[in-house]
Design a protein around this motif. Structure first.
Motif, PDB file in Angstrom:
ATOM      1  N   ASP A 383       0.824  -1.221   0.000  1.00  0.00           N
ATOM      2  CA  ASP A 383       0.000   0.000   0.000  1.00  0.00           C
ATOM      3  C   ASP A 383       0.852   1.264   0.000  1.00  0.00           C
ATOM      4  OD1 ASP A 383      -2.135  -1.659  -0.010  1.00  0.00           O
ATOM      5  OD2 ASP A 383      -2.865  -1.170   1.992  1.00  0.00           O
ATOM      6  N   GLY A 384       1.997   1.194  -0.651  1.00  0.00           N
ATOM      7  CA  GLY A 384       2.893   2.343  -0.760  1.00  0.00           C
ATOM      8  C   GLY A 384       4.049   2.245   0.204  1.00  0.00           C
ATOM      9  N   PRO A 385       5.291   2.295  -0.284  1.00  0.00           N
ATOM     10  CA  PRO A 385       6.459   2.233   0.597  1.00  0.00           C
ATOM     11  C   PRO A 385       6.591   3.489   1.448  1.00  0.00           C
ATOM     12  CG  PRO A 385       7.138   2.704  -1.655  1.00  0.00           C
ATOM     13  CD  PRO A 385       5.675   2.409  -1.702  1.00  0.00           C
ATOM     14  N   ASP A 386       7.358   3.359   2.519  1.00  0.00           N
ATOM     15  CA  ASP A 386       7.560   4.478   3.445  1.00  0.00           C
ATOM     16  C   ASP A 386       7.952   5.761   2.713  1.00  0.00           C
ATOM     17  OD1 ASP A 386       7.139   2.600   5.374  1.00  0.00           O
ATOM     18  OD2 ASP A 386       9.156   2.668   6.223  1.00  0.00           O
ATOM     19  N   GLU A 387       8.859   5.611   1.731  1.00  0.00           N
ATOM     20  CA  GLU A 387       9.415   6.774   1.063  1.00  0.00           C
ATOM     21  C   GLU A 387       8.351   7.587   0.321  1.00  0.00           C
ATOM     22  OE1 GLU A 387      12.368   4.006   2.239  1.00  0.00           O
ATOM     23  OE2 GLU A 387      10.605   3.703   0.973  1.00  0.00           O
ATOM     24  N   VAL A 388       7.359   6.889  -0.258  1.00  0.00           N
ATOM     25  CA  VAL A 388       6.276   7.580  -0.960  1.00  0.00           C
ATOM     26  C   VAL A 388       5.437   8.380   0.027  1.00  0.00           C
ATOM     27  CG1 VAL A 388       4.134   7.256  -2.248  1.00  0.00           C
ATOM     28  CG2 VAL A 388       6.193   6.005  -2.915  1.00  0.00           C
ATOM     29  N   HIS A 389       5.125   7.772   1.157  1.00  0.00           N
ATOM     30  CA  HIS A 389       4.315   8.468   2.166  1.00  0.00           C
ATOM     31  C   HIS A 389       5.072   9.647   2.782  1.00  0.00           C
ATOM     32  CE1 HIS A 389       1.148   5.533   1.873  1.00  0.00           C
ATOM     33  NE2 HIS A 389       1.982   4.554   2.136  1.00  0.00           N
ATOM     34  N   LYS A 390       6.373   9.467   2.971  1.00  0.00           N
ATOM     35  CA  LYS A 390       7.168  10.571   3.511  1.00  0.00           C
ATOM     36  C   LYS A 390       7.235  11.736   2.523  1.00  0.00           C
ATOM     37  CE  LYS A 390      10.078   7.730   6.534  1.00  0.00           C
ATOM     38  NZ  LYS A 390      11.442   7.181   6.765  1.00  0.00           N
ATOM     39  N   ALA A 391       7.394  11.416   1.243  1.00  0.00           N
ATOM     40  CA  ALA A 391       7.443  12.474   0.234  1.00  0.00           C
ATOM     41  C   ALA A 391       6.124  13.233   0.176  1.00  0.00           C
ATOM     42  CB  ALA A 391       7.775  11.876  -1.132  1.00  0.00           C
ATOM     43  N   GLN A 392       5.007  12.493   0.238  1.00  0.00           N
ATOM     44  CA  GLN A 392       3.700  13.147   0.221  1.00  0.00           C
ATOM     45  C   GLN A 392       3.504  14.008   1.465  1.00  0.00           C
ATOM     46  OE1 GLN A 392       0.194  10.831   1.116  1.00  0.00           O
ATOM     47  NE2 GLN A 392      -1.017  11.898  -0.433  1.00  0.00           N
ATOM     48  N   LEU A 393       3.908  13.472   2.606  1.00  0.00           N
ATOM     49  CA  LEU A 393       3.741  14.201   3.852  1.00  0.00           C
ATOM     50  C   LEU A 393       4.580  15.477   3.857  1.00  0.00           C
ATOM     51  CD1 LEU A 393       2.357  14.143   6.604  1.00  0.00           C
ATOM     52  CD2 LEU A 393       4.289  12.795   7.468  1.00  0.00           C
ATOM     53  N   ALA A 394       5.817  15.387   3.359  1.00  0.00           N
ATOM     54  CA  ALA A 394       6.674  16.573   3.286  1.00  0.00           C
ATOM     55  C   ALA A 394       6.063  17.621   2.368  1.00  0.00           C
ATOM     56  CB  ALA A 394       8.068  16.180   2.797  1.00  0.00           C
ATOM     57  N   LYS A 395       5.515  17.181   1.257  1.00  0.00           N
ATOM     58  CA  LYS A 395       4.898  18.108   0.309  1.00  0.00           C
ATOM     59  C   LYS A 395       3.706  18.829   0.952  1.00  0.00           C
ATOM     60  CE  LYS A 395       4.714  16.672  -3.893  1.00  0.00           C
ATOM     61  NZ  LYS A 395       4.337  15.957  -5.134  1.00  0.00           N
ATOM     62  N   LEU A 396       2.894  18.071   1.680  1.00  0.00           N
ATOM     63  CA  LEU A 396       1.737  18.669   2.348  1.00  0.00           C
ATOM     64  C   LEU A 396       2.179  19.669   3.414  1.00  0.00           C
ATOM     65  CD1 LEU A 396      -0.488  15.472   2.752  1.00  0.00           C
ATOM     66  CD2 LEU A 396      -0.937  17.406   1.242  1.00  0.00           C
TER      67      LEU A 396
END
Length: 411
Positions: A383-396
């Motif tokens: 359901d998405g690797p850590d790195e994808v979620h971190k990138a999205q969170l940083a962008k937000l």
């Protein structure tokens, strides 16, 4: 935010906890024994599972995951959280209550986006626990953490669609009860990036569908459920099998993965709680170098750190569930990303400490710790690797500080 629960949830929680301790825990070894006694580990489902499911359904502990629907438990995401957590204490627990992935996500997709015909044919037997399903999105030849990379084709040909492609990590595909796959592929490569993909229902018995192999996870085959690599070669299904319409696949995936991610996190908290429980009971009873393990300073640190980390992850998960209930999945995407980053890593640390405290017993099959660790490690990718979620969170987060509302996109 007030994380309190009404009488219905308290009653369900008590009943589910009792059921887990009295029925599910004792059945874990029986399940594995029955699985090994079969002609192959993929030939059938251990009888004890169907016995447990019948008991759970009889007691009303069934389909509790499906919120805001008369088809499910009618619970909110917040109300479901403590129940899902208890199910996650056992590898076989979620299926007992018909709350196991990927069926939960597939049932939510059918309930939200399916036609009446699709619901009658596939959703109803899934809700009854009569069949299983798989979700075929990930592909071996592309970086599937970016769903727009998906290359499988879904091409309209008159009254049918023709599907071609190779998928892997289609969890549940090996189960003899698995009858339907939700397949994601491209219907129009020339459309805007997020409108190229579609999802379509493909019965597994359809000509051209082949299970090439089942993929082990750290040596665990997860039979009879398993994770399949599938090929689709000129597979033809009726055009009515498309979900929501062409170009809606990416949108459906985003809607599906939100609840799926939080359910994984809820279950991981349960796995961590059980690991800490096993750790504490073990170190109270065993001695080394003249004193109980519980009196060793480092063990006390492990216990304290584990309790803090579990509570932090639980509170963050409850907040995400509350946000999903009150403002919707889209507005809660930051909170969902946060828990998906935090919960798997937390569970890995807690389970690893329990394994270390138990020594050789920790890595054996006599305890559920090794299996839970392997499962938790996969969820840093699923359901998405850590790195994808971190990138999205940083962008937000950076977007809050952008000048004059200008979005910051290069993170």
């Amino acid at each position: 935010m007030i994380f309190s629960f009404g009488e219905k949830v308290k009653r369900l929680h008590n009943e589910l906890e009792q059921f887990m301790v009295e029925q599910v825990y004792p059945a874990e070894a029986i399940y594995e024994q029955q699985l090994n006694e079969q002609a192959t580990r993929w030939s059938d489902v251990p009888p004890v599972m169907e016995e447990l499911k019948a008991k759970a359904r009889q007691r009303g502990l069934w389909n509790l995951f499906l919120p805001d629907s008369e088809l499910g438990g009618g619970l909110t995401n917040l109300e479901y959280a403590p129940l899902c957590e208890w199910m996650g204490r056992s590898i076989i627990g979620p299926e007992v209550f018909n709350c196991n992935a990927p069926d939960t996500g597939n049932m939510e997709v059918l309930e939200r986006y399916g036609t009446e015909e699709q619901k009658k044919r596939w959703l109803e037997p899934l809700l009854k626990g009569e069949i299983r399903s798989c979700f075929s999105m990930t592909e071996p030849d592309v970086a599937s953490s970016d769903a727009t990379n998906i290359e499988a084709s879904i091409i309209r040909d008159g009254a049918e669609y023709v599907i071609n492609g190779r998928k892997w990590w289609s969890s549940g595909a090996g189960d003899p009860r698995c009858k339907i796959a939700i397949v994601m592929g491209k219907t129009n490569p020339d459309a805007p990036r997020h409108e190229q993909q579609s999802m379509i229902l493909v019965p597994l018995h359809t000509k051209g569908v082949k299970i090439e192999r089942m993929l082990p996870v750290f040596g665990y085959d997860h039979a009879p459920h398993g994770h399949g690599e599938l090929t689709f070669t000129d597979v033809r299904v009726p055009a009515s099998n498309i979900l929501l319409g062409e170009g809606k696949g990416f949108a459906i995936a985003q809607g599906r993965l939100g609840p799926g991610r939080i359910h994984h996190c809820m279950r991981l908290i349960g796995a961590a709680e059980r690991a800490l429980e096993i750790l504490c009971k073990r170190v109270r009873d065993r001695e080394a170098f003249g004193k109980r393990l519980a009196e060793q300073g480092v063990i006390g640190e492990w216990i304290a750190e584990s309790r803090v980390e579990i509570e932090q992850a639980r509170l963050l998960t409850l907040k995400a569930a509350y946000m999903m209930d009150t403002v919707g999945n889209k507005e809660a995407k930051a909170e969902i990303a946060m828990i998906k980053i935090v919960a798997p890593s937390m569970a890995l640390k807690v389970i690893d400490r329990a394994i270390q405290a138990l020594g050789g017993a920790g890595v054996s099959g006599d305890y559920p710790l090794a299996a839970h660790w392997a499962n938790a490690r996969t969820l840093r990718l699923a359901d998405g690797p850590d790195e994808v979620h971190k990138a999205q969170l940083a962008k937000l987060e950076l977007r809050k500080y952008s000048e004059r509302g200008r979005e910051i996109t290069n993170v």
